[in-house]
Each structure stands twice: as structure tokens, then as C-alpha cells.
Write a protein that holds these residues in place. Structure first.
Motif, PDB file in Angstrom:
ATOM      1  N   PRO A  21       0.789  -1.232   0.000  1.00 47.90           N
ATOM      2  CA  PRO A  21       0.000   0.000   0.000  1.00 47.90           C
ATOM      3  C   PRO A  21       0.819   1.278   0.000  1.00 47.90           C
ATOM      4  O   PRO A  21       0.281   2.345  -0.340  1.00 47.90           O
ATOM      5  N   ASP A  22       2.114   1.222   0.351  1.00 40.43           N
ATOM      6  CA  ASP A  22       2.957   2.417   0.332  1.00 40.43           C
ATOM      7  C   ASP A  22       3.679   2.607  -0.997  1.00 40.43           C
ATOM      8  O   ASP A  22       4.344   3.629  -1.193  1.00 40.43           O
ATOM      9  N   ALA A  23       3.574   1.639  -1.895  1.00 37.46           N
ATOM     10  CA  ALA A  23       4.329   1.690  -3.153  1.00 37.46           C
ATOM     11  C   ALA A  23       3.565   2.449  -4.235  1.00 37.46           C
ATOM     12  O   ALA A  23       2.338   2.440  -4.275  1.00 37.46           O
ATOM     13  N   ARG A  24       4.326   3.112  -5.120  1.00 43.47           N
ATOM     14  CA  ARG A  24       3.739   3.736  -6.314  1.00 43.47           C
ATOM     15  C   ARG A  24       3.734   2.764  -7.479  1.00 43.47           C
ATOM     16  O   ARG A  24       2.841   2.799  -8.331  1.00 43.47           O
ATOM     17  N   SER A  25       4.760   1.902  -7.547  1.00 47.31           N
ATOM     18  CA  SER A  25       4.841   0.916  -8.613  1.00 47.31           C
ATOM     19  C   SER A  25       5.537  -0.327  -8.098  1.00 47.31           C
ATOM     20  O   SER A  25       6.368  -0.261  -7.184  1.00 47.31           O
ATOM     21  N   TYR A  58      12.923 -15.120  -8.594  1.00 45.31           N
ATOM     22  CA  TYR A  58      12.394 -13.781  -8.880  1.00 45.31           C
ATOM     23  C   TYR A  58      12.552 -12.872  -7.663  1.00 45.31           C
ATOM     24  O   TYR A  58      12.748 -13.329  -6.529  1.00 45.31           O
ATOM     25  N   HIS A  59      12.485 -11.568  -7.907  1.00 50.03           N
ATOM     26  CA  HIS A  59      12.402 -10.533  -6.884  1.00 50.03           C
ATOM     27  C   HIS A  59      11.223  -9.621  -7.207  1.00 50.03           C
ATOM     28  O   HIS A  59      10.731  -9.604  -8.335  1.00 50.03           O
ATOM     29  N   TYR A  60      10.814  -8.840  -6.222  1.00 52.12           N
ATOM     30  CA  TYR A  60       9.950  -7.692  -6.485  1.00 52.12           C
ATOM     31  C   TYR A  60      10.805  -6.430  -6.438  1.00 52.12           C
ATOM     32  O   TYR A  60      11.707  -6.316  -5.592  1.00 52.12           O
ATOM     33  N   ARG A  61      10.531  -5.487  -7.350  1.00 49.87           N
ATOM     34  CA  ARG A  61      11.203  -4.189  -7.332  1.00 49.87           C
ATOM     35  C   ARG A  61      10.149  -3.134  -7.013  1.00 49.87           C
ATOM     36  O   ARG A  61       9.156  -2.992  -7.731  1.00 49.87           O
ATOM     37  N   ILE A  62      10.371  -2.400  -5.923  1.00 44.19           N
ATOM     38  CA  ILE A  62       9.423  -1.411  -5.429  1.00 44.19           C
ATOM     39  C   ILE A  62       9.866  -0.023  -5.880  1.00 44.19           C
ATOM     40  O   ILE A  62      11.001   0.393  -5.621  1.00 44.19           O
ATOM     41  N   ASP A  63       8.977   0.700  -6.569  1.00 50.99           N
ATOM     42  CA  ASP A  63       9.240   2.072  -7.020  1.00 50.99           C
ATOM     43  C   ASP A  63      10.544   2.180  -7.800  1.00 50.99           C
ATOM     44  O   ASP A  63      11.251   3.202  -7.732  1.00 50.99           O
ATOM     45  N   GLY A  64      10.871   1.116  -8.533  1.00 54.27           N
ATOM     46  CA  GLY A  64      12.047   1.138  -9.393  1.00 54.27           C
ATOM     47  C   GLY A  64      13.369   1.080  -8.666  1.00 54.27           C
ATOM     48  O   GLY A  64      14.429   1.126  -9.308  1.00 54.27           O
TER      49      GLY A  64
END
Length: 580
Positions: A21-25, A58-64
Motif C-alpha cells: 500500500p505504500d508503493a507507487r509501482s 524472482y524478486h519484487y522491485r518497489i518504485d524502481g
């Protein structure tokens, strides 16, 4: 509600879902593929489908910028800071059809997978345990923790089985083999906090926590939020349905301030298992909330019973044992007659603790002489085999294994192990220093460690030797102890287990400073009587003459009207006959 994590749709694609919920992308980064942007949805979710198969990392990338493991990762082949891996547990081919065992048959042995050599090491113990009379093993937490050595309560990725113990399919194989030996397999799960190293939820999902409520581990998890509740309920369902664990023990639920979450979890688990399958749900709960034991949970660990017995056996009254130093035999009598000792009375801090429990069946309480906490949270990790006379421990063991409560053993108990079990971690740098000094600081108010030089004797949790010392030693044991456990558990399974359904306590009478007589009406109408004397002098008692003598720890072939020093006498009286 979305399923947290990555799940295969077919052999070539997977669905990814992250609550951020705090992420933009948010994008998912699979090895040797361009990053794939996940689509934002309502309530802070990011989801998408990507080409993938079992075994892909895999990883997740938060806000680039921020790259993190999946908080619902099913496997971390390189540890908490490495990539997550897509796992197909459904691809494991189960060998043993298994519906479980009823709760009243439970005799549980708690085990630490790491010190036993991983899943394969535990598998090597199964035949011996089954032959001893154990009916279930309980694994300390296996959720991914930082480093290679940890008790498991510092886990940060609770869906991922610890990579140093073996692969997910090897965990399935352990459970499958246990079922082949007739053993249930329970798992200790931690839903009250995350460990300090490798948890990045605060940076992109801060609503996971509530800063207005603090626990010993920091901000409390916010169980008011449906996404958070679902995260942990899905975790419970994964262990029970995908890995086919037979039960869960929920750690320290007194740190969860929404008991309705616990009720919902129990309901969801019960609804998810197929008809006829036995699944056990057990709580650790300092608040002694008896109502939860009528809301889908089988039982609670009875710390009250342990603490009273420990004071009687050792004379120790520091720390939380202070609550039991006044008339500990009276407290043990209340435990045997009513379940909890504290049922609303004030503890040593002046705070009321507990709820009335006398209406509950004896099987609603798990009794133990030792567990990982009660040994490992001692400064030097000593077992009772080093803290009290063997004859006293033998008598207490008779009570443990032949009372209608559910007995819990700790690995090594059935051999009379004298090896320590210590607190160990695998932290580094400043965190390692903080844990080591914090550990030593915990004991500053204990008389034996008031001197700072004495506290230097406390083993460093991060030292490899601390972990190695905690491995059970099959040579440093009490003579004849394994045979004692076999004898007592054979009596339990033959004479007591068939009669346990429908049992109820009839109360306990205090006979002396360390002696009592307790009775239970069993399901067939017969009466079980246990006379216990943990003093070093004989205790007068009227022993029933018409009873079937199941066990006498003093090996007295011609019992008279006294309880021998350090003795336990267990008798079965005919149907509807009251004990004198």
C-alpha cells in the motif's frame, strides 16, 4: 481477496500478487527476463501474470529502486536476502494415505530441525520415536530466518521453509515418512512478529503494523486489516493443506490483540481440511484465555503446570518462577484439578491473569516438564536431568506421561539427555553484538549472574560452538531412561488412551509440602488416581487396596500406607468406585 505470493497457473505461467500500500509501482523481476510491471488494484494490491515455471527465481522491485524477496515466498534458495523461488509442492507424490490420529492419542515430541541435521536427520529419528510410544513430532518454526542457525522465532519469511534444512519436497518427504510410521507432524508457527534481519515490510507495507501498540519485538502486527489477517490464515492453510502438516502450535498469541483473528483462523483451517481428517490446533498463551479452547483449538500449552513442577523439583524461584514460590504444591493441585493455576488472580506484577478453566476437559491442556523455552531460555541451557535428583525426575515423569492431560516431551527427554540446549542465532556485525549483550543483560537480576564477570560465562548466541553444543548427545544420558519412557507410554496407550474420551478431573488433595493425590473420572466410569511425592522424605497416604497398580516409580513391590521419597504411584480403580 488475493492470494499472497506467486502461484503457478499452468506449466509456463504464474500469477503474482503483492500487497504494497505504500508503493507507487511494483514490478516482478525474473532471472534473464525483462522486469514485468504489476498492475495496481484497489486496497494497495499489485498483481499480474508472467511467463514462469517451477524453479524460477524472482524478486519484487518497489518504485524502481528497492529490490525485495516476496514476503509470501515459498522458498529462498540463497537465504532471506536472495531471490525467491517458485515452488510446486503439488508435484510431490505422497506415498502414505493418512487421515491422522484423534487428539486424545497425542504424545508429542518437540524437535529442532537444525540441530538434528535437517529434514533427513529428523527422518532418521522417526522409527525410534514411534517405537518409544510417541505419536506426534512437533517441529520448531521452519519459516525462513537469516543465516544458517536460529531457533526459528526470528523468521522473516513465514511461507518459505528454511533452505538450510532441505528443499520443500524434502520437507514433504519427512512428513510423508512420519505418516508411514503412524506419527502426526505438527509445526510451530509465529504470527506475532517478524525477525529483525531481512524484513522490509515497513518500507512498502507499513499498514501491516500499528505503532500505537508495542510488543517485545516492536510495533504490533495490525490484525484489524483483512489483508494482514489473510496473509497469516493463508500461511496456516499452506502448511496444513499443501504440506499436509497435521497440526499447528501458535506461538505467543498473547501478543495478538485481536482474539477474533484466532477464532477465524481456526474456523478457516477446520473448513479447509477434508472430512474425516484429524488436524490439531494448539496455543501458547500467557493470558490463559480459556474461551479460545472452546473456539476450535484443541489445547493450550500449560505453563502453569510446568512452572509449579519446576519449583517443586529445583527450588528455583527467580524470574517468572516467583509466581509459584508460595505453596507450589497447592498450585500443582489446582492445575491437575482445574487446568490453569491463574484463573483471574494477580501475578507478581499485580496484573490479573487468566480465566476460569475447571469446566474444560483435561485434554485441553498440554503438560510438559521441559520444552525449548524452559531449557534454552536458561543462561546455560541446563535440563532437569542436571537440576534435580533423578528419582524426583522419574516421579514427575510418571505424572507427565500417565495423567489425562496431553504430554509434551522435548527432544532428548526420552533418553534422559544431560546435554544443554542453548539459545543460538546467526547474526552479524552490530546486530550480533546487540543480541549477545542483550542476552547477557537479561540475567543481570539473577543472583548467579549479578557479577558482570559471571555473565561472561553465558555462551555467545552467534558462536557456532553454541549451536553445536545444543545437539542432543546420545551418550551423556541417565541410565535406564529410555526404558522408563517405553514402559510408561506402553501403559498410557494400553490402559489410559481408550478411556480418555469423556474424562474429567475430580480434584486434587494436598498431602504435604510436596505431595498430593489427584483423581480423574475416565470416560468408561473408572477412576484414575495419581499419588505424587516430590519430597526426600516419606509421606503418609491411604493407598487404595482394590485398585490396579499401573506404575510405582519407587519399584515398591509391597506398598504400605506411605508414599516413598520421590515417588509417583498411579492406580486405576474399577468403574464407579471412588478413591478413599
Amino acid at each position: 481477496m488475493h492470494r499472497h505470493g506467486a502461484h503457478l497457473i499452468d506449466a509456463t505461467s504464474a500469477r503474482f500478487a503483492l500487497w504494497a500500500p505504500d508503493a507507487r509501482s511494483v514490478s516482478v523481476v525474473l532471472e534473464q527476463q525483462p522486469a514485468i510491471e504489476l498492475l495496481p488494484e484497489k486496497d494497495g494490491w499489485f498483481t499480474g501474470i508472467a511467463p514462469a515455471q517451477a524453479g524460477d527465481n524472482y524478486h519484487y522491485r518497489i518504485d524502481g529502486q528497492l529490490q525485495v524477496a516476496d514476503p509470501a515466498s515459498r522458498y529462498q534458495p540463497e537465504g532471506v536476502h536472495g531471490p525467491s523461488q517458485i515452488v510446486d509442492v503439488a508435484g510431490y507424490h505422497w506415498q502414505h494415505p493418512w487421515q491422522g490420529r484423534p487428539w486424545h492419542e497425542a504424545v508429542i515430541q518437540e524437535m529442532h530441525v537444525g540441530v538434528l541435521g535437517g529434514y533427513q536427520g529428523v527422518a532418521g529419528q522417526l522409527s525410534r520415536l514411534s517405537g518409544t510410544g510417541v505419536t506426534a513430532i512437533e517441529l520448531m518454526p521452519v519459516g525462513q530466518f537469516p543465516g544458517e542457525r536460529n531457533w526459528g522465532y526470528d523468521g522473516v519469511l513465514p511461507f518459505a521453509a528454511q533452505h538450510t534444512y532441505g528443499s520443500p519436497h524434502q520437507l514433504c518427504s519427512l512428513i510423508d515418512q512420519a505418516h508411514g510410521h503412524g506419527l502426526m507432524v505438527m509445526l510451530d508457527v509465529v504470527y506475532n512478529h517478524f525477525g529483525p534481519d531481512g524484513n522490509f515490510l515497513h518500507q512498502y507495507a507499513s499498514p501491516f503494523f500499528r505503532e500505537d501498540r508495542q510488543t517485545p519485538w516492536g510495533a504490533a502486527i495490525d490484525f484489524r486489516r483483512p489483508e494482514v489477517r489473510e496473509y497469516f490464515i493463508q500461511n496456516a492453510l499452506m502448511w496444513v493443506c499443501d504440506y499436509r502438516f497435521d497440526g499447528l502450535r501458535l506461538d505467543a498469541v498473547h501478543a495478538i490483540d485481536q482474539p477474533d483473528f484466532l477464532v477465524e483462523l481456526a474456523q478457516r483451517v477446520r473448513a479447509a481440511v477434508e472430512p474425516g481428517r484429524q488436524v490439531w490446533l494448539v496455543l501458547e498463551n500467557e493470558h490463559n484465555q480459556a474461551f479460545l479452547l472452546e473456539q476450535g483449538f484443541n489445547a493450550q500449552w500449560n505453563d502453569d503446570g510446568h512452572n509449579a513442577l519446576h519449583v517443586l523439583l529445583t527450588g528455583e524461584t527467580e524470574g517468572y518462577y516467583e509466581d509459584y514460590k508460595h505453596k507450589p504444591i497447592d498450585k500443582l493441585a489446582r492445575c491437575l484439578g482445574e487446568g490453569f493455576v491463574f484463573q483471574g488472580e494477580a501475578n507478581r506484577h499485580g496484573q490479573p491473569r487468566g480465566e476460569p478453566s475447571g469446566h474444560l476437559a483435561p485434554s485441553a491442556f498440554v503438560l510438559f516438564l521441559q520444552n525449548h523455552d524452559q531449557i534454552g531460555n536458561r543462561a546455560l541451557g541446563e535440563r532437569l536431568s542436571r537440576l534435580c535428583p533423578p528419582a524426583a525426575l522419574r516421579a514427575a515423569t510418571g505424572l507427565l506421561l500417565l495423567s489425562p492431560m496431553i504430554p509434551l516431551l522435548f527432544m532428548g527427554d526420552d533418553d534422559g539427555s544431560r546435554a544443554p540446549f542453548l539459545f543460538f542465532t546467526d547474526f552479524h556485525d552490530e546486530l550480533a553484538d546487540a543480541v549477545r549483550e542483550g542476552r547477557r543483560g537479561e540475567f543481570a537480576h539473577f543472583a548467579a549472574f549479578a557479577d558482570p564477570d559471571q555473565r561472561e560465562r553465558i555462551p555467545d548466541p552467534n558462536a557456532r560452538q553454541t549451536f553445536d553444543t545444543s545437539r542432543p548427545d546420545g551418550h551423556d544420558v541417565l541410565a535406564g531412561w529410555h526404558g522408563l519412557y517405553q514402559q510408561l507410554l506402553a501403559i498410557r496407550h494400553k490402559q489410559l488412551v481408550p478411556r480418555l474420551p469423556g474424562s474429567r478431573a475430580l480434584g486434587a488433595e494436598v498431602l504435604g509440602d510436596k505431595a498430593l493425590s489427584a483423581r480423574w473420572r475416565l470416560g468408561d466410569g473408572s477412576t484414575l488416581r495419581i499419588d505424587l511425592n516430590l519430597a526426600h522424605q516419606a509421606q503418609p497416604v491411604a493407598l487404595p487396596e482394590t485398585a490396579l497398580r499401573l506404575f510405582d516409580s519407587s519399584d515398591n513391590a509391597h506398598p504400605d500406607s506411605t508414599l516413598s521419597p520421590y515417588s509417583c504411584v498411579v492406580s486405576l480403580l474399577p468403574t464407579r468406585q471412588e478413591a478413599p
